[in-house]
Motif scaffolding. Structure first.
Motif, mmCIF file in Angstrom:
data_model
loop_
_atom_site.group_PDB
_atom_site.id
_atom_site.type_symbol
_atom_site.label_atom_id
_atom_site.label_comp_id
_atom_site.label_asym_id
_atom_site.label_seq_id
_atom_site.Cartn_x
_atom_site.Cartn_y
_atom_site.Cartn_z
ATOM 1 N N HIS A 474 0.827 -1.207 0.000
ATOM 2 C CA HIS A 474 0.000 0.000 0.000
ATOM 3 C C HIS A 474 0.861 1.257 0.000
ATOM 4 C CE1 HIS A 474 -3.129 2.856 0.946
ATOM 5 N NE2 HIS A 474 -2.454 3.237 2.046
ATOM 6 N N LEU A 475 1.892 1.246 0.876
ATOM 7 C CA LEU A 475 2.765 2.417 0.948
ATOM 8 C C LEU A 475 3.525 2.626 -0.366
ATOM 9 C CD1 LEU A 475 4.156 2.011 4.571
ATOM 10 C CD2 LEU A 475 2.437 3.635 3.772
ATOM 11 N N ALA A 476 3.899 1.518 -1.022
ATOM 12 C CA ALA A 476 4.571 1.639 -2.314
ATOM 13 C C ALA A 476 3.654 2.288 -3.345
ATOM 14 C CB ALA A 476 5.027 0.264 -2.796
ATOM 15 N N GLN A 477 2.364 1.915 -3.291
ATOM 16 C CA GLN A 477 1.402 2.543 -4.208
ATOM 17 C C GLN A 477 1.276 4.044 -3.923
ATOM 18 O OE1 GLN A 477 -2.223 0.358 -3.718
ATOM 19 N NE2 GLN A 477 -1.500 -1.453 -4.851
ATOM 20 N N VAL A 478 1.261 4.409 -2.639
ATOM 21 C CA VAL A 478 1.177 5.827 -2.269
ATOM 22 C C VAL A 478 2.374 6.583 -2.834
ATOM 23 C CG1 VAL A 478 1.281 7.468 -0.353
ATOM 24 C CG2 VAL A 478 -0.195 5.443 -0.204
ATOM 25 N N ILE A 479 3.570 5.995 -2.603
ATOM 26 C CA ILE A 479 4.779 6.654 -3.101
ATOM 27 C C ILE A 479 4.737 6.768 -4.618
ATOM 28 C CG2 ILE A 479 7.290 6.414 -3.338
ATOM 29 C CD1 ILE A 479 7.313 5.147 -0.551
ATOM 30 N N GLY A 480 4.290 5.708 -5.284
ATOM 31 C CA GLY A 480 4.228 5.734 -6.745
ATOM 32 C C GLY A 480 3.299 6.817 -7.260
ATOM 33 N N ARG A 481 2.104 6.918 -6.597
ATOM 34 C CA ARG A 481 1.151 7.940 -7.040
ATOM 35 C C ARG A 481 1.715 9.347 -6.851
ATOM 36 N NH1 ARG A 481 -2.625 4.688 -4.395
ATOM 37 N NH2 ARG A 481 -2.644 6.110 -2.615
ATOM 38 N N GLN A 482 2.329 9.582 -5.674
ATOM 39 C CA GLN A 482 2.837 10.923 -5.394
ATOM 40 C C GLN A 482 4.018 11.272 -6.296
ATOM 41 O OE1 GLN A 482 1.000 12.763 -3.604
ATOM 42 N NE2 GLN A 482 -0.303 11.009 -3.044
ATOM 43 N N VAL A 483 4.890 10.285 -6.528
ATOM 44 C CA VAL A 483 6.018 10.535 -7.426
ATOM 45 C C VAL A 483 5.508 10.805 -8.843
ATOM 46 C CG1 VAL A 483 8.040 9.503 -8.525
ATOM 47 C CG2 VAL A 483 7.710 9.269 -6.061
ATOM 48 N N GLY A 484 4.467 10.045 -9.240
ATOM 49 C CA GLY A 484 3.890 10.289 -10.558
ATOM 50 C C GLY A 484 3.323 11.697 -10.677
ATOM 51 N N HIS A 485 2.660 12.164 -9.595
ATOM 52 C CA HIS A 485 2.117 13.526 -9.594
ATOM 53 C C HIS A 485 3.238 14.559 -9.727
ATOM 54 C CE1 HIS A 485 -0.499 16.878 -8.720
ATOM 55 N NE2 HIS A 485 0.243 17.220 -7.662
ATOM 56 N N MET A 486 4.308 14.357 -8.944
ATOM 57 C CA MET A 486 5.428 15.304 -9.015
ATOM 58 C C MET A 486 6.108 15.247 -10.378
ATOM 59 S SD MET A 486 7.169 15.242 -5.214
ATOM 60 C CE MET A 486 7.244 13.463 -5.057
ATOM 61 N N SER A 487 6.164 14.039 -10.962
ATOM 62 C CA SER A 487 6.779 13.914 -12.290
ATOM 63 C C SER A 487 5.998 14.710 -13.323
ATOM 64 C CB SER A 487 6.843 12.442 -12.713
ATOM 65 O OG SER A 487 7.702 11.720 -11.844
ATOM 66 N N ARG A 488 4.659 14.656 -13.210
ATOM 67 C CA ARG A 488 3.845 15.429 -14.146
ATOM 68 C C ARG A 488 4.078 16.925 -13.980
ATOM 69 N NH1 ARG A 488 0.273 11.273 -12.802
ATOM 70 N NH2 ARG A 488 -0.730 12.536 -11.194
ATOM 71 N N LEU A 489 4.215 17.370 -12.717
ATOM 72 C CA LEU A 489 4.499 18.781 -12.475
ATOM 73 C C LEU A 489 5.829 19.182 -13.101
ATOM 74 C CD1 LEU A 489 3.400 19.193 -8.739
ATOM 75 C CD2 LEU A 489 2.141 19.873 -10.776
ATOM 76 N N VAL A 490 6.850 18.340 -12.887
ATOM 77 C CA VAL A 490 8.172 18.631 -13.436
ATOM 78 C C VAL A 490 8.136 18.623 -14.961
ATOM 79 C CG1 VAL A 490 10.552 17.804 -13.627
ATOM 80 C CG2 VAL A 490 9.406 17.818 -11.405
ATOM 81 N N GLU A 491 7.363 17.686 -15.534
ATOM 82 C CA GLU A 491 7.273 17.616 -16.991
ATOM 83 C C GLU A 491 6.610 18.875 -17.552
ATOM 84 O OE1 GLU A 491 8.155 16.304 -20.592
ATOM 85 O OE2 GLU A 491 8.734 15.308 -18.722
ATOM 86 N N ASP A 492 5.590 19.400 -16.851
ATOM 87 C CA ASP A 492 4.974 20.654 -17.275
ATOM 88 C C ASP A 492 5.985 21.792 -17.246
ATOM 89 O OD1 ASP A 492 2.545 19.571 -17.816
ATOM 90 O OD2 ASP A 492 1.571 20.245 -15.972
#
Length: 668
Positions: A474-492
């Motif tokens: 579960h915690l790995a999924q949380v980290i994955g989602r948050q990292v994915g969100h930050m990655s999208r911000l950085v990509e923008d």
């Protein structure tokens, strides 16, 4: 623009400098009008140049055709050793030699660091010279005949103000040097005439009381371009019939009848067709009249050249500012304010008072400040808005400086009006951009704080010894989602950087816009499902071919769809469709979400702008998506637009792109 100059705030240093420049130039003009040798005038100009540049040294060099070098004619602050070293500078050598040959200003910002001037480094160290620049000056025919050089103690790059003032001073040097040269030539001419007067070098013709030619000297024969025997014994009126009823004829008859000396300057065309000017003098003599003919063509030409030079000097002085005006000591205009009327678009003959075109919010303040300025007798400045004939308002910076006589009484006000509309607009745009960037940074910090906090907390929990495998997953999924969100911000952010720096390279190929829409919908579908949105897709049956980058176009449509999903409430409706004509394709996305107010739509596609479409930050976003959409669509030669009937009434976004005929290329 007369009657004004006032401000609640004290003048800035730049404005005070400009006012002081005007005063110094005026004082210089007055000083140069006093009779004195040319050397003293040049030294006065050098002192003014030094004052403008806060520089201790300067020289004026004039071309010597005998030695083909530049000889120093005036200097300021230079040691004798330095003057000996640079006097007689060969053409093309040093900054003054290069400026003379190349006919433009030569600047040496750091003399000791410039290897092109290595031969002068030893002298520069000895004299403490860090920088210099030379400005050429020209005679009335546009031919370079000298340079003005300013020396600085330390490395220095001249400002636009310093260069402009150096040009004015160089023009002044040229004016008076050219005049002195012309006067010298005229003195030499007169000396020559005096030297050969006894030999009748000056044209002289003796006529009797019947106006018959009795005698002519060689100079007169030469001037008339006829042989002596053709003229002696004949009537003056037969030889020169054009003078019979002219001013010359009347003058000769007056001198003969009244026995008085008369003189005039006359334009005359000789038998060969050459036009010249002659000074004609009739002096009564026993035989009748002695007519003296002095060729003054060169002097008249020189005088005309001097008048043109003086006019250029006046124009140069008057164009320091865009609009120049003058009033008397009481504030009443002294001319018809031609430059003001041209700027305003008014007819030159109009008598519209300047205050009538001032913005009504500025009128009382402007009049009050101008009256207080006249009363105080001190320089002043202020800004106001004026309405031109075209109906547009322009911001003007108005300055006024008093001109006083020797007793300290104000005899005139000299003023200028500078159009600062563009500067104010640019300043306002910069302020707006800075505010938007500040807001953007606040949003960015907020957007990064939440996923970082969640990621840090999940990482800390993973370090707990008792964590179970299920909890780890579960915690790995949380980290994955948050990292994915930050990655999208950085990509923008990276996309913004690429677009703003022109680094985006499109891989354009023929593509079917219908496929683009389908792919974009598939990307965003999880958002529609999560919020139970009703999505309607209306695509035409015929191909919609355009030339574009498939990945970037999918990114654009997906961005608009996700934007619609983000701001449309649960169970809302979203419609996407394609319309077309022979030349354009149009994608339209309509939602029944929270809508937009008109003020938001104006700047919606600018960078760092985020519409206030909710009272909290639950929808997220950096305010970059729509700006990226606009930039990418424009790179494709298209346009994007937004509209809304108001807050709570939904929004419509449309993208227009140039169409390709399906027969042109095959879509991929």
């Amino acid at each position: 623009m007369p009657n004004k100059h006032f401000s609640c705030n004290p003048p800035s240093p730049d404005e005070l400098n400009q006012i002081e420049d005007w005063k110094i130039l005026h004082e210089l003009s007055i000083a140069l009008l006093k009779p004195c040798p040319l050397r003293f005038k040049l030294e006065k100009v050098l002192q003014t140049v030094a004052q403008f540049h806060s520089a201790p040294r300067g020289i004026v060099s004039v071309y010597d055709p005998k030695t083909e070098t530049l000889k120093i004619t005036a200097s300021l602050g230079m040691s004798q050793g330095a003057l000996d070293a640079i006097d007689g500078m060969p053409l093309g050598v040093g900054s003054c030699g290069k400026a003379f040959v190349e006919k433009h200003r030569v600047i040496v910002e750091d003399l000791l660091a410039d290897q092109d001037y290595a031969e002068f480094h030893a002298l520069a160290k000895l004299e403490g010279i860090g920088a210099l620049y030379s400005t050429p000056f020209f005679d009335s025919k546009g031919k370079a005949f000298g340079t003005l050089t300013v020396y600085f103690d330390t490395p220095h790059c001249p400002t636009q103000r310093e260069k402009r003032l150096a040009d004015i001073c160089a023009g002044t040097i040229a004016l008076f040097s050219d005049r002195d040269r012309t006067e010298t030539m005229l003195r030499h001419e007169r000396d020559r005439c005096n030297q050969i007067l006894s030999g009748m070098a000056e044209g002289i013709c003796i006529i009797d009381f019947e106006f018959r030619v009795l005698e002519m000297n060689a100079a007169a024969v030469r001037i008339n371009k006829r042989s002596l025997h053709e003229m002696v014994g004949r009537s003056h009126w037969d030889l020169w019939p054009e003078t019979t009823n002219s001013e010359v004829g009347h003058m000769y008859r007056k001198a003969m009848k009244e026995r008085v000396r008369v003189q005039l300057e006359n334009r005359w065309e000789d038998p060969s067709g050459k036009v010249g000017w002659f000074q004609l003098t009739a002096v009564p003599v026993d035989e009748g009249l002695a007519l003296y003919l002095t060729d003054i063509t060169e002097r008249k030409t020189s005088e005309e050249a001097l008048r043109a030079s003086e006019q250029r000097y006046r124009i140069l002085s008057e164009t320091v500012s865009e609009i120049v005006w003058r009033t008397d000591g009481e504030g009443t205009p002294l001319d018809n304010l031609a430059s003001w009327k041209v700027f305003m678009g008014q007819p030159v003959e109009s008598d519209i008072h300047w205050c009538d075109v001032v913005h009504r919010m500025d009128q009382q303040t402007a009049l009050h400040s101008w009256r207080e300025t006249v009363k105080s007798g001190e320089p002043n400045q202020f800004s106001l808005r004026v309405k031109t004939v075209s109906g547009t308002f322009r911001y003007l910076l108005v300055r006024a400086v008093p001109l006083k006589n020797g007793e300290g009484k104000i005899i005139e006000w000299i003023g200028s009006c500078e159009d600062i509309t563009d500067a104010r607009s640019h300043e306002e745009n910069l302020r707006t951009m800075n505010e938007r960037k500040d807001e953007f940074l606040a949003v960015l910090s907020h957007e990064l704080r939440n996923p970082l906090s969640a990621t840090r907390m999940a990482a800390q929990l993973l370090e707990t010894p008792s964590v179970t495998p299920a909890k780890v997953a579960h915690l790995a999924q949380v980290i994955g989602r948050q990292v994915g969100h930050m990655s999208r911000l950085v990509e923008d952010l990276l996309d913004v950087t690429r677009v703003s720096q022109g680094l985006v390279v499109l891989n354009k190929v023929p593509v079917d816009l219908r496929t683009i829409v389908v792919n974009a919908v598939e990307q965003v579908r999880p958002m529609f499902v999560a919020k139970n949105h009703v999505l309607n897709i209306n695509l035409p049956e015929e191909p919609c071919i355009l030339e574009g980058d498939r990945i970037r176009l999918v990114q654009v449509i997906a961005n608009l769809l996700s934007n619609a999903a983000r701001y449309t409430p649960l169970s809302g409706s979203i419609v996407i469709g394609i319309t077309s004509n022979s030349s354009m394709l149009k994608v339209v996305i309509i939602d029944n979400g929270i809508g937009l107010d008109p003020e938001t739509i104006v700047d919606l596609f600018d960078y760092y702008v985020q519409a206030q479409r909710s009272t909290d930050r639950k929808n997220g976003g950096l305010g970059l998506g729509l700006a990226l959409v606009k930039s990418l669509i424009e790179l494709h030669g298209g346009s994007v637009h937004a509209s809304s009937d108001g807050v709570g009434l939904g929004s419509t976004f449309s993208v227009e792109l140039p169409r390709l005929s399906p027969s042109d290329k095959t879509a991929v």
